[in-house]
Design an enzyme around this catalytic site. Structure first.
Site, PDB file in Angstrom:
ATOM      1  CD  GLU A  75      -3.167   5.332   6.654  1.00  0.00           C
ATOM      2  OE1 GLU A  75      -3.139   5.499   5.419  1.00  0.00           O
ATOM      3  OE2 GLU A  75      -2.218   4.836   7.290  1.00  0.00           O
ATOM      4  CG  ASN A 108      -1.705   1.272   1.388  1.00  0.00           C
ATOM      5  OD1 ASN A 108      -1.838   2.035   0.424  1.00  0.00           O
ATOM      6  ND2 ASN A 108      -2.255   1.505   2.566  1.00  0.00           N
ATOM      7  CD1 TRP A 109       3.562   1.163  -2.996  1.00  0.00           C
ATOM      8  CD2 TRP A 109       3.644   2.521  -4.771  1.00  0.00           C
ATOM      9  NE1 TRP A 109       4.374   0.575  -3.934  1.00  0.00           N
ATOM     10  CE2 TRP A 109       4.440   1.390  -5.039  1.00  0.00           C
ATOM     11  CE3 TRP A 109       3.541   3.500  -5.759  1.00  0.00           C
ATOM     12  CZ2 TRP A 109       5.136   1.215  -6.243  1.00  0.00           C
ATOM     13  CZ3 TRP A 109       4.220   3.341  -6.951  1.00  0.00           C
ATOM     14  CH2 TRP A 109       5.013   2.204  -7.199  1.00  0.00           C
ATOM     15  CE  LYS A 110       0.349   3.412   4.926  1.00  0.00           C
ATOM     16  NZ  LYS A 110      -0.006   3.514   6.312  1.00  0.00           N
ATOM     17  CB  SER A 116       4.694  -2.166  11.909  1.00  0.00           C
ATOM     18  OG  SER A 116       4.219  -0.858  12.164  1.00  0.00           O
ATOM     19  N   GLY A 136       1.836   1.869  10.671  1.00  0.00           N
ATOM     20  CA  GLY A 136       2.764   2.988  10.564  1.00  0.00           C
ATOM     21  C   GLY A 136       3.427   3.365  11.883  1.00  0.00           C
ATOM     22  N   GLY A 160       2.545  -1.288   4.246  1.00  0.00           N
ATOM     23  CA  GLY A 160       2.596   0.137   3.932  1.00  0.00           C
ATOM     24  C   GLY A 160       4.020   0.625   3.758  1.00  0.00           C
ATOM     25  N   GLY A 161       4.574   1.173   4.826  1.00  0.00           N
ATOM     26  CA  GLY A 161       5.899   1.801   4.766  1.00  0.00           C
ATOM     27  C   GLY A 161       6.981   0.944   4.133  1.00  0.00           C
ATOM     28  CG  HIS A 194      -6.008   1.716   4.885  1.00  0.00           C
ATOM     29  ND1 HIS A 194      -5.622   2.603   5.860  1.00  0.00           N
ATOM     30  CD2 HIS A 194      -4.967   0.872   4.699  1.00  0.00           C
ATOM     31  CE1 HIS A 194      -4.381   2.303   6.238  1.00  0.00           C
ATOM     32  NE2 HIS A 194      -3.965   1.268   5.561  1.00  0.00           N
ATOM     33  CD  GLU A 202      -3.927  -2.880   6.988  1.00  0.00           C
ATOM     34  OE1 GLU A 202      -2.818  -3.171   6.536  1.00  0.00           O
ATOM     35  OE2 GLU A 202      -4.433  -1.757   6.835  1.00  0.00           O
TER      36      GLU A 202
HETATM   37  C1  PEP Z   1      -1.037  -0.063   5.726  1.00  0.00           C
HETATM   38  O1  PEP Z   1      -0.950   1.063   5.275  1.00  0.00           O
HETATM   39  O2  PEP Z   1      -1.980  -0.783   5.392  1.00  0.00           O
HETATM   40  C2  PEP Z   1      -0.015  -0.532   6.644  1.00  0.00           C
HETATM   41  C3  PEP Z   1      -0.139  -1.727   7.170  1.00  0.00           C
HETATM   42  O3  PEP Z   1       1.022   0.323   6.904  1.00  0.00           O
HETATM   43  P1  PEP Z   1       2.417  -0.039   7.628  1.00  0.00           P
HETATM   44  O4  PEP Z   1       2.910  -1.316   7.022  1.00  0.00           O
HETATM   45  O5  PEP Z   1       3.298   1.121   7.340  1.00  0.00           O
HETATM   46  O6  PEP Z   1       2.120  -0.214   9.079  1.00  0.00           O
END
Ligand code: PEP
Length: 248
Positions: free
Chosen positions: A96, A9-11, A212, A172, A233-234, A94, A166
């Site tokens: 967010e 997930n590049w956000k 994470s 994050g 994500g990150g 998601h 999640e």
């Molecule tokens: C996400 O954005 O779905 C996510 C899990 O982010 P991260 O891996 O950065 O926690």
């Protein structure tokens, strides 16, 4: 046997030119026959990334969609548009978007149904907050989110969707759920799918862990019996994403 899925997930990262360069740089490193690799990128990056990945097994996905097909919804993108572009996956609900952009259990359901109608695979996100976990409400929260999200879906649809567990406190933050916490939640999700749609459907549905995920913890998380891969994500916007994809 469910195939492992690793979805990035590049956000809201990478302008189109940078997105294309990253996809070109990474495509051979991420390409896999064993793992289904999906890059969920900003709308404006879909075309350039999709073109860059041509000839590989890597798929693209969007990060959201509207539940209507067309009309006076300024600024929105429909499932019909994504389908016409040949985008096979879309993240729905998601945290967010639930927290900051008004997604609710009801819109998550409407979007998921619409995605399926268009032949898109929704990656439906559920997960509890830190406060809810501390209050021992994780199971109740997951049950409720899932009950709404899966309303009016069928047993057959379970092979047309992906569910991502999640926990919000792990997204994050660098604080990953333990293998046991993640497995327990994913097992509960599978159990709920079984209660509702039967064992065959529950055996088919893909359930991912997100929060994470890094090259260091991917292997142990993805090896848990009810975890079929990750939503990342990150760690998906850096070259070491390769190590998450090839976690074994
Ligand atoms: C996400 O954005 O779905 C996510 C899990 O982010 P991260 O891996 O950065 O926690």
């Amino acid at each position: 046997m469910r195939k492992t899925i690793v979805a990035g997930n590049w956000k809201m990262n990478f302008v189109p030119s940078r997105a294309k360069a990253f996809a070109v740089e990474m495509k051979d490193k991420l390409d896999s026959n064993k793992v289904e690799v999906i890059l969920c990128v900003p709308y404006v990056d879909l075309r350039s990334v999709k073109d860059a990945l041509e000839g590989t097994n890597i798929k693209v996905g969007a990060q959201n969609m509207h539940y209507m097909d067309e009309g006076a919804y300024t600024g929105e993108i429909s499932g019909a548009m994504l389908r016409d572009m040949g985008v096979p996956y879309v993240i729905i609900g998601h945290s967010e978007r639930r927290e900051r952009f008004g997604d609710t259990d009801t819109t998550v359901n409407l979007k998921s149904l619409k995605a399926i109608e268009h032949g898109l695979v929704p990656i439906i996100c559920v997960g509890e907050s830190q406060k809810q976990r501390k209050q021992n409400r994780t199971q109740g929260v997951l049950r409720k989110q899932l009950a709404f999200a899966l309303d009016e879906l069928t047993a057959d649809d379970m092979s047309r969707i992906i569910i991502a567990y999640e926990p919000i406190w792990a997204i994050g933050t660098g604080e990953t759920a333990t293998d046991q916490q993640a497995e327990e939640a994913c097992a509960l999700i599978r159990q709920q799918v079984e209660q509702r749609f039967g064992k065959a459907a529950a055996d088919k549905v893909h359930i991912l862990y997100g929060g994470s995920v890094t090259p260091d913890n991917a292997k142990s998380l993805f090896s848990m019996p009810n975890i079929d891969g990750g939503l990342v994500g990150g760690a998906s916007v850096v070259p070491s994403f390769e190590k998450v994809v090839h976690f074994e």
